[in-house]
Structure formats: C-alpha cells, structure tokens
Write a protein that holds these residues in place. Structure first.
Motif, short mmCIF file in Angstrom:
data_model
loop_
_atom_site.label_atom_id
_atom_site.label_comp_id
_atom_site.label_asym_id
_atom_site.label_seq_id
_atom_site.Cartn_x
_atom_site.Cartn_y
_atom_site.Cartn_z
N TYR A 268 27.53 58.41 6.16
CA TYR A 268 27.71 57.83 7.65
C TYR A 268 26.88 56.63 7.77
O TYR A 268 27.18 55.35 8.63
CB TYR A 268 26.86 58.83 8.69
N CYS A 269 25.67 56.47 7.08
CA CYS A 269 24.67 55.09 7.10
C CYS A 269 25.17 54.30 6.19
O CYS A 269 25.24 53.05 6.30
CB CYS A 269 23.30 55.76 7.08
N HIS A 270 25.36 54.88 4.83
CA HIS A 270 25.55 54.02 3.64
C HIS A 270 27.19 54.11 3.70
O HIS A 270 27.78 54.57 2.85
CB HIS A 270 24.79 54.54 2.48
N THR A 271 27.56 53.10 4.21
CA THR A 271 28.97 53.05 4.41
C THR A 271 29.90 52.59 3.42
O THR A 271 31.14 52.97 3.01
CB THR A 271 29.52 52.16 5.56
N GLY A 272 29.38 52.06 2.34
CA GLY A 272 30.13 51.42 1.07
C GLY A 272 29.89 52.31 -0.02
O GLY A 272 30.71 51.94 -1.07
N VAL A 273 29.49 53.42 0.10
CA VAL A 273 29.24 54.35 -1.16
C VAL A 273 30.59 54.86 -1.62
O VAL A 273 30.48 55.19 -2.95
CB VAL A 273 28.14 55.48 -0.70
N GLU A 274 31.45 55.08 -0.94
CA GLU A 274 32.74 55.61 -1.39
C GLU A 274 33.88 54.49 -1.61
O GLU A 274 34.76 54.84 -2.15
CB GLU A 274 33.23 56.79 -0.30
N ILE A 275 33.62 53.27 -1.09
CA ILE A 275 34.57 52.13 -1.12
C ILE A 275 34.28 50.97 -1.97
O ILE A 275 35.01 50.21 -2.17
CB ILE A 275 34.93 51.85 0.32
N GLY A 276 33.02 50.88 -2.50
CA GLY A 276 32.38 49.64 -3.22
C GLY A 276 31.51 49.82 -4.22
O GLY A 276 30.98 51.02 -4.37
N ARG A 277 31.14 48.74 -4.72
CA ARG A 277 30.11 48.94 -5.72
C ARG A 277 28.60 49.49 -5.18
O ARG A 277 27.96 49.98 -5.67
CB ARG A 277 29.80 47.65 -6.49
N SER A 278 28.17 48.65 -3.81
CA SER A 278 27.01 48.97 -3.39
C SER A 278 27.25 49.96 -2.15
O SER A 278 28.31 50.17 -1.47
CB SER A 278 26.57 47.58 -2.73
N ALA A 279 26.06 50.68 -2.04
CA ALA A 279 26.23 51.64 -0.82
C ALA A 279 26.15 51.20 0.42
O ALA A 279 26.08 51.88 1.53
CB ALA A 279 25.07 52.61 -1.29
N ASN A 280 25.36 49.89 0.35
CA ASN A 280 25.12 49.52 1.68
C ASN A 280 24.01 49.93 2.44
O ASN A 280 23.81 51.18 2.65
CB ASN A 280 26.42 49.51 2.68
N ILE A 281 22.92 48.87 3.00
CA ILE A 281 21.96 49.35 3.64
C ILE A 281 22.39 49.14 5.47
O ILE A 281 22.79 48.32 5.46
CB ILE A 281 20.68 48.42 3.49
N PRO A 282 22.25 50.35 6.07
CA PRO A 282 22.68 50.39 7.41
C PRO A 282 22.30 49.08 8.26
O PRO A 282 20.94 48.99 8.29
CB PRO A 282 22.56 51.55 7.96
N SER A 283 22.96 48.63 9.18
CA SER A 283 22.65 47.58 10.15
C SER A 283 21.84 48.21 11.21
O SER A 283 22.24 49.52 11.41
CB SER A 283 23.87 46.70 10.60
#
Length: 417
Positions: A268-283
């Motif tokens: 929910y917070c780390h939105t890129g974890v299933e679609i890209g290289r980076s897990a993303n830090i939530p905004s």
C-alpha cells in the motif's frame, strides 16, 4: 351506514381477529431485515470487500481501531448498517444515539464513507463478517479477549527461574562430589596400602608446572593467534556491510504500529514493489490517505508533532527527506518486482521482521555471498505460474526441486551489468 364508521363499533368476530393477525404477520414480514446469506459465494465476495475496505481498522472478533464486527447484524438493523457504512458522519450528525456513542467510544475516529458500495456489496460484507474468518474467531480467545484461556507454554520468567535452579543444583552436585572425594581420600589413607597407592591417592596438581609447561604455552599462543586472525578477517569482510544500520529518520515512523498492529500491507505504501525495480518510498500524500481521517477530524490542529510534519510537507509541497537504510552498490542490479511478483518472495525474507520494528534497521547482510546462498537454496514457486512451465519441463528428469540456481541465478550477468 357511514363508511367512516369506527372499527371499534364493528362487532368483534373471530374472522376480524384472524384478519388482523395475518395482517400484522404480513406487515412484519415486509418490514423484516433481509437475511444474511451463509453461502460460500457470498462469504468469498465479502472477504474481498472486507480486505480492501475494512481490514485496516476492523477485526471480526476483537476491538481494534474500530469495534469488533461479528454479530453486528444481530445488534443493528440492516438498514442502519447500510446507512452507517455508506456515510457514517451523516448518521452521526443526524443525532443517532448508537452512532454517536460509537463515535465517542473510539476517540472520535472518522470512518471514511463507502458510498460506492451497493446494498448487495454490504450484504456480502455481512456474510463474511458473520460466517467467515473462523480462524480469527478461534485465535481471539488466545489474544486475551472475552473467554480468553490460558496460553500454553512456560512464561519466560519461569524459564529463567528454572535455569537458575539447574545451575544451583549443578553447583551442589560438584560440592557433594568434592566432599565424597575428600572422605574417600581420608578413608583410603587410613587403610594399609602400598606406597605407590598411597602416593597416587595423596598426589596434588601442581598448577605452576602446568602453566609453565611448553604444551600449555603453545595452546594459549595458538588460541590468541587464531582469535586475532579471525577478528582481522571479519573486519575485512565487514567493510561496506551495514547490517544492523538503523538511522534516525526525519519523522518517527513506526513499522510496528502500521505494518504490525494495523496490518497495513507493505504494497500500500511501497507502491513500486510489484511493478518495478524500486519499492518506492511513500510520498506524504499516501500518508494523508489515512491520517486525514483517523488522527484529527478538524485538520492539523491538535495532531501529534510527528503527524504535524506530514501536514507541513503537504502544505509546502516538499518531499520528506527520509534517510536510506538499504543501499546496494551501484555495480549490483536488483529488481523488486522480479522477486516479489514473479518469485513470490515475502518482504521479511530480506528485510526481516519489519512488522515488529519501531525503527527500521538493515536486517540482512545483503552481501554477494548472502544473495548467492539464497539462490542456491530457494525453490522456484512454479505452481500455477506459466512463466516457469517450460523450465519445469526441462528440469523434470532431475530428482531435486527446481531452484533459482538452475535458471541462471548464479550467472554473473544476472546481477552485474
């Protein structure tokens, strides 16, 4: 005869009584709440809706951010439930006593409106609430709710006492053995023995000779050299390894509260974890999806200092400058989606018990050797995944399970460009 004649003036007959009886039954049938279905299809549909909309704040059999839900269709009218789910604030502002009491009991926490849910969706939700989640119902007493039973196992403080008692018993045994040896020695010295036997019985250990012996010096020297060498090698191998690194963040965010207690999915917070290289830090906007509802109804006034920092970041349109915890060298390539989506690797495999951490720390070494060991030991999750069908077919002649190393997981170019 006047048509407006009062019913009371009509002679009371059995037929009149029967008519009124059946009329009341009919009115009650029309007014009755729709029945909550216990069908597997309705329960399954309700579970999906519950997980998507309710799970963050509610449990079925325990109080959480909101009340326990099981049995709500017995406690409340279906019409009331539908109105409250679709717009709880409207019901509360309308002065409904039950709604107001709930609102006050749970610290004026605002439940988001769910106007997008149809009546059928809400009935499916009730099916899951009443008949689903039996595993949670079985676990609720053990968690300390009503009807809680004593948990099996020995409390940790008792284990400490048991260990202390065992240590005392061992010391007593040693003392007793020493006394027995002393008594036997005295007894044997009083017996008519040969000189050799008497010397053997009365001999004492000369610790000075032992400490000065060549063998003792060689053993101690070897141990010291081995310890120094091991310390030096461990130090060399730890260069660039940040295992245990737990920096102070600009906002005291607790994964234990959010991922653990509130059970918010990592995705929910780390939105890129299933679609890209980076897990993303939530905004900050992702944070506000929840905090605009649950912290303070009136806005940012009165919120905690840490939550106020999120409001400030949103108001100033500035990112939160989080300190990076996990950082691989530039020469290494790692793709989150490849591991999480395709490989079905759990977050805890690399990040450890993140749901228990108040302050995030680097749990694993994240070294090349650590990754290679994982690739050597990890089985491929091939069941139901068409991506691996041909690879499984090619590996069918082997008795061993298909592992990451068998599909190129040890090739240099997989991780190094």
């Amino acid at each position: 005869m006047s048509i407006k004649r009062s019913l009371l003036s009509v002679p009371f007959r059995f037929s009149n009584m029967a008519f009124i009886f059946f009329l009341l039954i009919g009115m009650n049938a029309f007014a009755a709440d729709p029945e909550v279905s216990d069908s597997e299809e309705a329960i399954k549909a309700g579970e999906s809706l519950f997980n998507a909309n309710c799970k963050t704040c509610h449990k079925l059999d325990q109080k959480f951010t909101g009340p326990a839900l099981r049995g709500v269709s017995d406690r409340r009218d279906i019409a009331w439930i539908k109105a409250f789910v679709k717009n709880s604030q409207k019901v509360i502002q309308g002065g409904d006593e039950t709604a107001v009491e709930l609102f006050e009991e749970f610290n004026n926490t605002v439940m988001p409106s769910h106007a997008f849910l149809s009546d059928e969706d809400i009935m499916n939700l009730l099916s899951y609430i009443e008949y689903g989640g039996q595993e949670e119902a079985a676990a609720a007493p053990a968690a300390g709710g009503e009807g809680a039973v004593a948990q099996s196992g020995v409390p940790s403080e008792y284990l400490t006492i048991i260990l202390a008692v065992l240590v005392v018993v061992l010391l007593l045994i040693l003392i007793v053995l020493g006394l027995i040896i002393s008594v036997l020695t005295k007894y044997l010295n009083q017996q008519p023995l040969e000189e050799e036997d008497k010397e053997f019985i009365s001999q004492k250990t000369d610790f000075k000779k032992v400490l000065k012996s060549d063998a003792f010096v060689i053993i101690i020297t070897a141990i010291v050299i081995a310890l120094v060498a091991k310390t030096a090698i461990d130090g060399l191998f730890s260069v660039g390894v940040q295992q245990g690194y737990a920096p102070t963040q600009p906002i005291a965010f607790s994964h234990k509260l959010h991922a653990g207690d509130q059970e918010i999915p990592c995705q929910y917070c780390h939105t890129g974890v299933e679609i890209g290289r980076s897990a993303n830090i939530p905004s900050p906007n992702i944070c506000m999806n929840c905090h605009m509802h649950i912290q303070n109804v009136g806005g940012k006034e009165g919120v905690s200092p840490e939550i106020a920092k999120i409001y400030e970041a949103v108001d100033n349109n500035q990112p939160i400058e989080w300190v990076r915890v996990h950082n691989l060298p530039d020469l290494a390539y790692f793709n989150h989606s490849q591991h999480v989506k395709v490989g079905e690797v759990e977050c805890q495999t690399c990040h450890g018990p993140i749901e228990e951490m108040e302050v995030v720390r680097q749990h694993s070494a994240l070294t090349m050797g650590w990754c290679i060991d994982c690739h050597r030991q990890t089985d491929i999750a091939a069941a139901g995944n068409a991506y691996y069908d041909k690879l499984v077919q090619l590996h069918s002649n082997s008795e061993d399970a298909l592992k990451v190393k068998d599909i190129g997981g040890l090739e240099c170019a997989k991780c190094h460009y």
